[in-house]
Design an enzyme around this catalytic site. Structure first.
Site, PDB file in Angstrom:
ATOM      1  N   ARG A   1     -10.321  70.036  73.936  1.00  0.00           N
ATOM      2  CA  ARG A   1     -11.278  70.877  73.192  1.00  0.00           C
ATOM      3  C   ARG A   1     -12.032  70.088  72.115  1.00  0.00           C
ATOM      4  O   ARG A   1     -12.370  70.634  71.068  1.00  0.00           O
ATOM      5  CB  ARG A   1     -10.580  72.062  72.522  1.00  0.00           C
ATOM      6  CG  ARG A   1     -10.009  73.074  73.469  1.00  0.00           C
ATOM      7  CD  ARG A   1     -11.039  74.173  73.767  1.00  0.00           C
ATOM      8  NE  ARG A   1     -10.467  75.152  74.653  1.00  0.00           N
ATOM      9  CZ  ARG A   1     -10.038  76.359  74.276  1.00  0.00           C
ATOM     10  NH1 ARG A   1     -10.165  76.739  73.035  1.00  0.00           N
ATOM     11  NH2 ARG A   1      -9.523  77.166  75.153  1.00  0.00           N
TER      12      ARG A   1
ATOM     13  N   ARG B   1     -15.698  74.364  68.006  1.00  0.00           N
ATOM     14  CA  ARG B   1     -16.096  74.981  66.739  1.00  0.00           C
ATOM     15  C   ARG B   1     -15.724  74.220  65.470  1.00  0.00           C
ATOM     16  O   ARG B   1     -16.216  74.550  64.403  1.00  0.00           O
ATOM     17  CB  ARG B   1     -15.518  76.402  66.677  1.00  0.00           C
ATOM     18  CG  ARG B   1     -16.234  77.351  67.597  1.00  0.00           C
ATOM     19  CD  ARG B   1     -15.399  78.551  67.902  1.00  0.00           C
ATOM     20  NE  ARG B   1     -14.230  78.172  68.670  1.00  0.00           N
ATOM     21  CZ  ARG B   1     -13.284  79.010  69.076  1.00  0.00           C
ATOM     22  NH1 ARG B   1     -13.351  80.275  68.753  1.00  0.00           N
ATOM     23  NH2 ARG B   1     -12.274  78.584  69.795  1.00  0.00           N
TER      24      ARG B   1
ATOM     25  N   ARG C   1     -24.346  76.764  68.626  1.00  0.00           N
ATOM     26  CA  ARG C   1     -23.698  78.008  69.080  1.00  0.00           C
ATOM     27  C   ARG C   1     -24.276  79.234  68.365  1.00  0.00           C
ATOM     28  O   ARG C   1     -24.268  80.328  68.934  1.00  0.00           O
ATOM     29  CB  ARG C   1     -22.198  77.867  68.803  1.00  0.00           C
ATOM     30  CG  ARG C   1     -21.329  79.037  69.146  1.00  0.00           C
ATOM     31  CD  ARG C   1     -21.092  79.173  70.628  1.00  0.00           C
ATOM     32  NE  ARG C   1     -20.143  80.245  70.842  1.00  0.00           N
ATOM     33  CZ  ARG C   1     -20.445  81.537  70.785  1.00  0.00           C
ATOM     34  NH1 ARG C   1     -21.705  81.902  70.573  1.00  0.00           N
ATOM     35  NH2 ARG C   1     -19.519  82.451  70.951  1.00  0.00           N
TER      36      ARG C   1
ATOM     37  N   ASP D   1     -15.820  75.845  80.894  1.00  0.00           N
ATOM     38  CA  ASP D   1     -14.580  76.583  80.673  1.00  0.00           C
ATOM     39  C   ASP D   1     -13.876  76.752  82.008  1.00  0.00           C
ATOM     40  O   ASP D   1     -14.541  76.842  83.051  1.00  0.00           O
ATOM     41  CB  ASP D   1     -14.865  77.953  80.046  1.00  0.00           C
ATOM     42  CG  ASP D   1     -13.602  78.528  79.429  1.00  0.00           C
ATOM     43  OD1 ASP D   1     -13.308  78.208  78.276  1.00  0.00           O
ATOM     44  OD2 ASP D   1     -12.884  79.260  80.133  1.00  0.00           O
TER      45      ASP D   1
ATOM     46  N   TYR E   1      -5.402  85.088  83.940  1.00  0.00           N
ATOM     47  CA  TYR E   1      -6.529  85.736  83.254  1.00  0.00           C
ATOM     48  C   TYR E   1      -7.153  86.825  84.109  1.00  0.00           C
ATOM     49  O   TYR E   1      -7.520  87.890  83.612  1.00  0.00           O
ATOM     50  CB  TYR E   1      -7.592  84.697  82.869  1.00  0.00           C
ATOM     51  CG  TYR E   1      -7.186  83.897  81.650  1.00  0.00           C
ATOM     52  CD1 TYR E   1      -7.345  84.434  80.369  1.00  0.00           C
ATOM     53  CD2 TYR E   1      -6.614  82.650  81.769  1.00  0.00           C
ATOM     54  CE1 TYR E   1      -6.949  83.724  79.247  1.00  0.00           C
ATOM     55  CE2 TYR E   1      -6.215  81.934  80.653  1.00  0.00           C
ATOM     56  CZ  TYR E   1      -6.379  82.469  79.395  1.00  0.00           C
ATOM     57  OH  TYR E   1      -5.979  81.781  78.294  1.00  0.00           O
TER      58      TYR E   1
END
Ligand code: CP3
Length: 339
Positions: free
Chosen positions: A21, A25, A34, A70, A147
């Site tokens: 990652r 962010r 973003r 992703d 998921y």
């Protein structure tokens, strides 16, 4: 490429380093972009995905870039109604529960259904220096199923386990379709310029070893066997998988990613001399004082000395609140190291 040498299980003068990652962010330049685009747009517009992939490389000079995308993106052409909601993480509204749901899953053709991802890879590879490896990735079928069957963050896996135990035929059909998507997507990524691939099995570690062997390992073996002929390093990362390492040895991976709960020397003993290791700094260690980050990095590197190929990474993804200065001091400690 230092990353490729280590991934081929060669000892290197210092370990290559990248962070799971690493595009995200905690970077102000990511947050700026973003604020103007949705997360899925950033994954789906090749120029944006390429830009975000390159941001941490420019800032920190990591030895590998990982495609910005992703693990859930390939589920969209398979038929999933996927959204990312602010703060709540991913949601899939049309969950898989029955044999009819699974029969409706589409089998994808990456050259047709993932054109944006493959275009991003071609742009990134063109922009990267020849010293920096580009890693393509996919989710492991078990993690993707978690998921899609649960419709979002899977914990406590009640619906997935119900399907596994009550309707194994449907479970296995679903896993076969997901495995084909994973293998075909990763092959297409390599054909488009990725130098290596990684399979993320975030939830594989919830299974005890006998269930891992019955419900997860056969699909991983199938995928990794198909990928062998690509001739690139293949990494398997399973979180919370310390109890599974005897079985992980059989996956067919060139590199195994280890989280911080399992020591590298124990992992090496169980995985054997043929498999390179990647890991395993606790992501919360980046909230410690600088001297502690440095000494923990040194401890990990000295534990890895003499174990064969070793790639420095975190034991899971970097947290959004991580201070930039912590990453800078970690990289400094690793790059200044003379082994
Ligand atoms: O590592 C990288 O820099 C490449 C990009 C990458 C992302 N997700 C970007 C992302 C990779 C390799 C992933 C993998 C991924 N995605 C996994 C497996 C690895 C792991 O972390 O366990 C999983 C389980 C997912 C599913 C997913 N995506 C979740 C659960 C979430 C929400 C949780 C969170 O951190 O907010 C995402 C969103 C996501 N994927 C973000 C990023 C940068 C945050 C999106 C945003 O900007 O709002």
């Amino acid at each position: 490429m230092l990353y490729i040498e280590a991934a081929r299980n060669k000892a290197t003068k210092r370990p290559p380093v990248w962070l799971m990652r690493q595009a995200g962010r905690y970077l102000p330049e990511y947050r700026e972009l973003r604020s103007r685009h949705s997360f899925l747009d950033m994954c789906n517009v090749p120029e944006l995905a390429a830009e975000v992939t390159l941001q941490p490389i420019r800032r920190f000079g990591f030895d590998a870039a990982i495609l910005f995308s992703d693990i859930l993106v390939p589920l969209v052409p398979m038929g999933a109604d996927l959204t990312f909601n602010e703060g709540a993480g991913p949601r899939i509204s049309n969950v898989l529960r029955t044999s009819v749901d699974v029969a409706g899953m589409k089998v994808i053709d990456p050259d047709h259904d993932l054109t944006n991802v493959l275009k991003a890879i071609r742009i990134i590879r063109r922009e990267l220096s020849s010293e920096t490896a580009l890693i393509g990735f996919a989710g492991a079928p078990f993690t993707l199923a978690s998921y899609w069957v649960e419709g979002g963050k899977p914990d406590p896996f009640r619906n997935l386990k119900t399907m596994m135990y009550q309707d194994p035929t449907t479970f296995h059909q679903m896993m076969n379709k997901l495995s084909d998507t994973v293998a075909d997507s990763l092959s297409a990524m390599v054909r488009s310029g990725a130098n290596a691939v990684q399979v993320f099995d975030t939830w594989g570690g919830i299974l005890p070893a006998h269930e891992f062997r019955a419900y997860n390992l056969p699909y991983l073996k199938k995928i990794f066997t198909k990928l062998q002929s690509l001739g690139v390093p293949l990494t398997y990362f399973v979180k919370d998988g310390g109890h599974l390492l005897q079985d992980v040895r059989e996956v067919g991976a060139t590199v195994v990613g280890i989280d911080w709960r399992t020591s590298l020397s124990v992992a090496h003993l169980q995985l054997g001399n043929e498999i390179a290791l990647q890991g395993n700094l606790d992501p919360t260690m980046l909230f410690a004082p600088e001297q502690m980050i440095r000494s923990e990095a040194r401890r990990i590197m000295s534990e890895a000395t003499d174990l064969g190929g070793f790639i420095f990474n975190l034991g899971h993804g970097i947290l959004p609140q991580t201070p930039i200065s912590s990453v800078e001091c970690l990289i400094d400690e690793i790059k200044c190291r003379k082994i």
